[in-house]
Enzyme design. Structure first.
Site, PDB file in Angstrom:
ATOM      1  N   GLU A 144       0.889  -1.161   0.000  1.00  0.00           N
ATOM      2  CA  GLU A 144       0.000   0.000   0.000  1.00  0.00           C
ATOM      3  C   GLU A 144       0.924   1.206   0.000  1.00  0.00           C
ATOM      4  O   GLU A 144       1.179   1.802   1.026  1.00  0.00           O
ATOM      5  CB  GLU A 144      -0.924  -0.031   1.215  1.00  0.00           C
ATOM      6  N   GLU A 153       4.609   8.428  -3.990  1.00  0.00           N
ATOM      7  CA  GLU A 153       5.287   8.048  -2.752  1.00  0.00           C
ATOM      8  C   GLU A 153       6.440   7.075  -3.005  1.00  0.00           C
ATOM      9  O   GLU A 153       6.915   6.414  -2.085  1.00  0.00           O
ATOM     10  CB  GLU A 153       4.287   7.448  -1.763  1.00  0.00           C
TER      11      GLU A 153
END
Length: 715
Positions: A144, A153
């Site tokens: 995730e 990210e």
């Protein structure tokens, strides 16, 4: 040991580095995290659980032992799901030490310590081998690692490393793949967040004023490269015109080796409506299984037949990208929408199809959100020979004005308010001084016929942008731009003139909370010796307003989770609350409330007034009182905002910009963030006035801070 942290200083208008406890950064990171928001995302949790069960079944069906690598485990939730689904061993990697410690506690509390190993490292530092962090490579990869832009990210570098060093070839991945979608639109609203529009200053022939044009350098500029991430569900479909279907731009298969090398993909379509191609709306789906039966969609709510059925997420929103330049398109015209990405970000461009040469092609079906009414263009992705370059700001305006600020400067109603206020106070003998960052007020004052106009700018870059604006409108020399602080300004810089009109929006780039704009009061006080007797101060005053509200969804970022999908994650709740109590729970935090619907449970009320016609007081200013609850509902917290009294009859709000409906629906400005204070315990209101929201506020002139405290009293 102490540490230094940056905080906006309302008394100086600057970002100060202040000494704080060595634990400050630790607690700040935890308090501002989105872990609770993710755990409250039931749709996300269920889709992951289903995908994990399916992956474990596939591995077991091959007769293999199930070894899981969970990168970015957070609370350890997905690892516990994997063990419950039948995994034999799970390596859970979490780089943030406080969360890794919380995950260790949570795993132990739920009885999974024998099968889950928490590794407090970045995944690229994890080792495999007899003496390594992992004793063997994994055959199930759970991650995730995604943000609003999917890859922002560092998902791609983490996947690339994992496939090279940490997982077996042919491993099962959850999610199995991601699909990125995009739609080309025309939108006056969204385009106003990146390009300055012509401004009308004046009321026609015979009146002082002019039509002011943006500098050519700005209109030719490709703008800022960074994504604009928003709750696209709150942008009404009536605010844009779709020029293309929703195009499937590209897919990433996480079960296979992933590359971080720059790539570009194009999708061809026929223009659906004539208009101006300006903006690209984008979102993505996670396909949890190879068949694409389990899909977690980030699509905005207006793509659903029943918008209320769309899951709310603050940790994953949607993306808005601005084209380097708008272009006219005609219905039926064949175009190519191209997306480029490196290992962290995306950018888009549009070309006629003839300029895109075929390099590679893949075709597949599209899995749209349940009940979707949007027509999707099937995946037909082409890689271009010469991908368009990354947008880069060359005009400097996109570096000093953020997207909401562009929108504020383009707000015609707001501009009319300031122009009307200036017209009512200016004379041909007026000497004006503007105190705001990158403001166009001094340009307005000059256009309206002021004798002399000065402007204080906080940086050379903002000074240059305003200078460009003056030059492009043949006003060179009409405004003296002074790169100097208010307390350093002397009569010499003003050429011996006395200021008859001191003006501000007020807007300062360092402001975070609504009352940080009170820096103007400090400026006004520092400049008092240069003001002509009876000088006009515009705005003359400001008032802090508040409102008790029930949030539709924003409450989730602060609500404890307790049990999540059958697993006890309460240790995380305790950790977050402890960090909030360290400092954050005693402070309001900034949020753009137009993105987060709420209902008013009290009447809005001004609770503190600041008189700019007078110098700053030496003593603290306090205000206490209560507001009765007039509507039933759950009061999650308090919304706070500033309103500015420009003149006796003209007011500008940085919060509510319309009346509250009978049911309590609120309309908020899109240009400024409001302050939000969350109650420690939400209050269920009956709406009969038997209970009230209590408040106590104190303004400290020495620091510029306003301390707030709220509660509920009942009869």
């Amino acid at each position: 040991m102490k540490t230094f942290c940056g905080r906006a200083n309302p008394t100086t208008g600057a970002l100060d580095w202040v000494e704080a406890s060595e634990e400050y950064d630790y607690h700040q990171e935890i308090a501002r995290s989105c872990y609770a928001d993710m755990l409250h995302d039931h749709d996300r949790n269920i889709k992951y659980y289903e995908g994990i069960r399916a992956a474990v079944r596939r591995v077991k069906a091959r007769g293999e032992r199930v070894v899981v690598l969970d990168i970015g485990t957070g609370t350890g939730l997905l690892s516990m799901m994997a063990v419950t689904a039948g995994a034999d061993r799970c390596y859970a990697v979490e780089v943030f030490k406080p969360m890794a410690e919380a995950a260790q506690t949570i795993v132990k509390k739920n009885g999974f310590s024998d099968k889950i190993k928490i590794i407090n490292k970045h995944s690229t530092d994890v080792t495999v081998g007899e003496d390594g962090d992992m004793q063997e490579k994994a055959n199930v990869l759970i991650t995730e690692l995604f943000d609003t832009e999917l890859i922002g990210e560092g998902a791609l570098p983490s996947y690339e490393h994992a496939h090279l060093h940490l997982v077996q070839a042919g491993c099962e991945a959850v999610p199995h793949r991601a699909t990125v979608y995009a739609q080309l639109v025309e939108s006056e609203l969204l385009w106003s967040w990146t390009q300055l529009q012509p401004l009308q200053v004046g009321e026609g022939e015979g009146q002082r004023g002019a039509r002011l044009l943006p500098p050519p350098a700005l209109t030719r500029c490709a703008g800022a490269h960074s994504v604009c991430d928003i709750q696209l569900s709150q942008v009404h479909p009536g605010s844009f015109t779709a020029l293309s279907p929703v195009c499937t731009m590209f897919r990433v298969d996480f079960s296979k080796p992933v590359s971080t090398s720059p790539q570009s993909h194009s999708s061809h379509f026929l223009v659906e409506s004539s208009g101006r191609a300006q903006v690209v709306l984008s979102w993505w789906d996670l396909h949890m299984d190879p068949e694409g039966h389990i899909v977690c969609s980030m699509a905005p709510s207006w793509t659903y037949q029943d918008p209320s059925s769309a899951p709310w997420r603050d940790h994953w929103m949607q993306s808005v990208y601005f084209l380097p330049a708008e272009r006219s398109v005609t219905a039926g015209e064949e175009l190519s929408l191209t997306v480029c990405h490196d290992d962290y970000s995306l950018w888009f461009s549009v070309q006629p199809r003839r300029f895109v040469s075929l390099y590679s092609q893949s075709v597949g079906s599209v899995y749209s959100p349940a009940g979707s009414q949007v027509r999707f263009l099937p995946l037909c992705s082409f890689q271009t020979e010469a991908p368009p370059p990354r947008p880069c700001c060359t005009c400097q305006a996109h570096l000093i004005w953020n997207r909401p600020r562009f929108g504020e400067l383009n707000d015609r109603r707001r501009t009319e308010s300031f122009v009307s206020a200036l017209r009512s106070v200016l004379t041909e003998d007026s000497v004006c001084l503007s105190v705001s960052d990158g403001s166009l007020l001094p340009v307005f004052a000059h256009a309206l016929g002021a004798k002399k106009v000065f402007a204080l700018e906080n940086s050379r870059m903002s000074k240059q942008v305003v200078q460009q604006f003056l030059e492009s409108n043949s006003m060179s020399g009409g405004v003296d731009l002074l790169e100097i602080r208010p307390e350093q300004l002397s009569s010499k810089e003003l050429g011996g003139e006395q200021i008859s009109v001191l003006m501000a929006e007020p807007y300062f780039s360092t402001s975070l909370l609504p009352w940080h704009s009170l820096f103007f009061w400090y400026c006004r006080t520092a400049l008092s010796g240069l003001l002509k007797p009876g000088a006009t101060v515009l705005p003359g005053s400001a008032s802090l307003h508040l409102l008790g509200v029930q949030f539709q969804d924003l409450w989730r970022i602060r609500a404890p989770c307790g049990t999540c999908e059958g697993f006890d994650v309460s240790p995380m709740d305790h950790m977050v609350q402890h960090s909030l109590d360290f400092r954050e729970s005693r402070e309001a935090e900034p949020h753009p409330l137009w993105e987060y619907p709420c209902r008013a449970l009290t009447d809005p009320s001004p609770v503190m007034t600041f008189d700019f016609t007078q110098c700053l007081p030496q003593q603290p200013v306090s205000s206490q009182g209560s507001l009765p609850f007039i509507r039933d509902g759950c009061c999650h917290g308090v919304a706070l905002w500033m309103e500015y009294q420009l003149t006796k009859d003209i007011r500008v709000s940085a919060g509510l910009n319309g009346p509250i409906s009978e049911q309590g629906a609120c309309q908020w400005t899109r240009h400024r963030k409001q302050g939000v204070y969350f109650l420690r315990t939400p209050w269920e209101s009956s709406g009969d006035g038997s209970a009230s929201l209590t408040y106590s506020l104190t303004f400290q002139p020495q620091t510029g801070d306003i301390s707030v405290d709220f509660g509920v009293s009942s009869e």
